[in-house]
Motif scaffolding. Structure first.
Motif, PDB file in Angstrom:
ATOM      1  N   MET A 181    -107.994  -1.182  41.881  1.00 52.67           N
ATOM      2  CA  MET A 181    -108.843  -0.009  41.765  1.00 52.67           C
ATOM      3  C   MET A 181    -109.839   0.058  42.921  1.00 52.67           C
ATOM      4  O   MET A 181    -110.086   1.121  43.468  1.00 52.67           O
ATOM      5  CB  MET A 181    -109.556  -0.061  40.402  1.00 52.67           C
ATOM      6  CG  MET A 181    -110.358   1.132  40.108  1.00 52.67           C
ATOM      7  SD  MET A 181    -109.245   2.507  39.861  1.00 52.67           S
ATOM      8  CE  MET A 181    -110.363   3.795  39.599  1.00 52.67           C
ATOM      9  N   PHE A 182    -110.392  -1.116  43.256  1.00 49.74           N
ATOM     10  CA  PHE A 182    -111.369  -1.132  44.341  1.00 49.74           C
ATOM     11  C   PHE A 182    -110.736  -0.706  45.668  1.00 49.74           C
ATOM     12  O   PHE A 182    -111.355   0.008  46.458  1.00 49.74           O
ATOM     13  CB  PHE A 182    -111.986  -2.522  44.472  1.00 49.74           C
ATOM     14  CG  PHE A 182    -112.847  -2.671  45.693  1.00 49.74           C
ATOM     15  CD1 PHE A 182    -114.083  -2.065  45.747  1.00 49.74           C
ATOM     16  CD2 PHE A 182    -112.401  -3.377  46.788  1.00 49.74           C
ATOM     17  CE1 PHE A 182    -114.869  -2.174  46.869  1.00 49.74           C
ATOM     18  CE2 PHE A 182    -113.175  -3.497  47.916  1.00 49.74           C
ATOM     19  CZ  PHE A 182    -114.420  -2.892  47.952  1.00 49.74           C
ATOM     20  N   TYR A 183    -109.497  -1.141  45.907  1.00 51.76           N
ATOM     21  CA  TYR A 183    -108.856  -0.797  47.172  1.00 51.76           C
ATOM     22  C   TYR A 183    -108.525   0.681  47.245  1.00 51.76           C
ATOM     23  O   TYR A 183    -108.531   1.270  48.331  1.00 51.76           O
ATOM     24  CB  TYR A 183    -107.617  -1.659  47.381  1.00 51.76           C
ATOM     25  CG  TYR A 183    -107.979  -3.096  47.622  1.00 51.76           C
ATOM     26  CD1 TYR A 183    -108.645  -3.467  48.779  1.00 51.76           C
ATOM     27  CD2 TYR A 183    -107.706  -4.076  46.683  1.00 51.76           C
ATOM     28  CE1 TYR A 183    -109.009  -4.770  49.013  1.00 51.76           C
ATOM     29  CE2 TYR A 183    -108.066  -5.391  46.908  1.00 51.76           C
ATOM     30  CZ  TYR A 183    -108.713  -5.732  48.076  1.00 51.76           C
ATOM     31  OH  TYR A 183    -109.076  -7.013  48.290  1.00 51.76           O
ATOM     32  N   LEU A 184    -108.250   1.305  46.117  1.00 51.80           N
ATOM     33  CA  LEU A 184    -108.033   2.744  46.110  1.00 51.80           C
ATOM     34  C   LEU A 184    -109.316   3.484  46.491  1.00 51.80           C
ATOM     35  O   LEU A 184    -109.297   4.409  47.305  1.00 51.80           O
ATOM     36  CB  LEU A 184    -107.547   3.196  44.733  1.00 51.80           C
ATOM     37  CG  LEU A 184    -107.291   4.686  44.560  1.00 51.80           C
ATOM     38  CD1 LEU A 184    -106.145   5.130  45.467  1.00 51.80           C
ATOM     39  CD2 LEU A 184    -106.983   4.998  43.118  1.00 51.80           C
ATOM     40  N   ILE A 185    -110.431   3.045  45.929  1.00 57.20           N
ATOM     41  CA  ILE A 185    -111.726   3.648  46.269  1.00 57.20           C
ATOM     42  C   ILE A 185    -112.052   3.407  47.730  1.00 57.20           C
ATOM     43  O   ILE A 185    -112.542   4.301  48.426  1.00 57.20           O
ATOM     44  CB  ILE A 185    -112.825   3.104  45.331  1.00 57.20           C
ATOM     45  CG1 ILE A 185    -112.563   3.562  43.895  1.00 57.20           C
ATOM     46  CG2 ILE A 185    -114.208   3.535  45.794  1.00 57.20           C
ATOM     47  CD1 ILE A 185    -113.443   2.904  42.863  1.00 57.20           C
ATOM     48  N   SER A 186    -111.765   2.199  48.217  1.00 54.44           N
ATOM     49  CA  SER A 186    -112.015   1.885  49.632  1.00 54.44           C
ATOM     50  C   SER A 186    -111.190   2.788  50.542  1.00 54.44           C
ATOM     51  O   SER A 186    -111.681   3.279  51.565  1.00 54.44           O
ATOM     52  CB  SER A 186    -111.666   0.423  49.923  1.00 54.44           C
ATOM     53  OG  SER A 186    -112.496  -0.428  49.206  1.00 54.44           O
ATOM     54  N   PHE A 187    -109.935   3.001  50.165  1.00 55.82           N
ATOM     55  CA  PHE A 187    -109.074   3.868  50.968  1.00 55.82           C
ATOM     56  C   PHE A 187    -109.611   5.298  51.015  1.00 55.82           C
ATOM     57  O   PHE A 187    -109.630   5.927  52.074  1.00 55.82           O
ATOM     58  CB  PHE A 187    -107.653   3.846  50.403  1.00 55.82           C
ATOM     59  CG  PHE A 187    -106.679   4.676  51.175  1.00 55.82           C
ATOM     60  CD1 PHE A 187    -106.302   4.318  52.452  1.00 55.82           C
ATOM     61  CD2 PHE A 187    -106.148   5.827  50.614  1.00 55.82           C
ATOM     62  CE1 PHE A 187    -105.400   5.085  53.176  1.00 55.82           C
ATOM     63  CE2 PHE A 187    -105.246   6.594  51.318  1.00 55.82           C
ATOM     64  CZ  PHE A 187    -104.878   6.226  52.601  1.00 55.82           C
TER      65      PHE A 187
END
Length: 76
Positions: A1-7
């Motif tokens: 989830m965090f990497y989606l937000i980062s992207f």
């Protein structure tokens, strides 16, 4: 989830950068924040892994020191 937000944050920073506005500092700040949080999470995971590995090593030494011998000296 965090990497989606980062992207998504990095995509927003890219859009801000390509507009040629005077808001380049916003995109630079977003990029620094995302990269900083990623490094922090990476180092905390590595630290947690090393602590768990040391704990397992200590527990295995604890099991080795316990004597499982009978009255004749044989291990079972």
């Amino acid at each position: 989830m965090f990497y989606l937000i980062s992207f998504v944050v990095l995509l927003v920073a890219t859009v801000i950068t390509t507009r040629n506005d005077s808001r380049l500092w916003i995109s630079l700040t977003l990029i620094i924040i995302v990269v900083g949080i990623n490094f922090y999470m990476l180092f905390s995971e590595l630290k947690r892994y090393q602590a768990r590995k040391a704990f397992i090593r200590r527990m295995s030494k604890f099991d080795d020191t316990r004597a499982d011998t009978d009255s004749s000296g044989h291990r079972w």
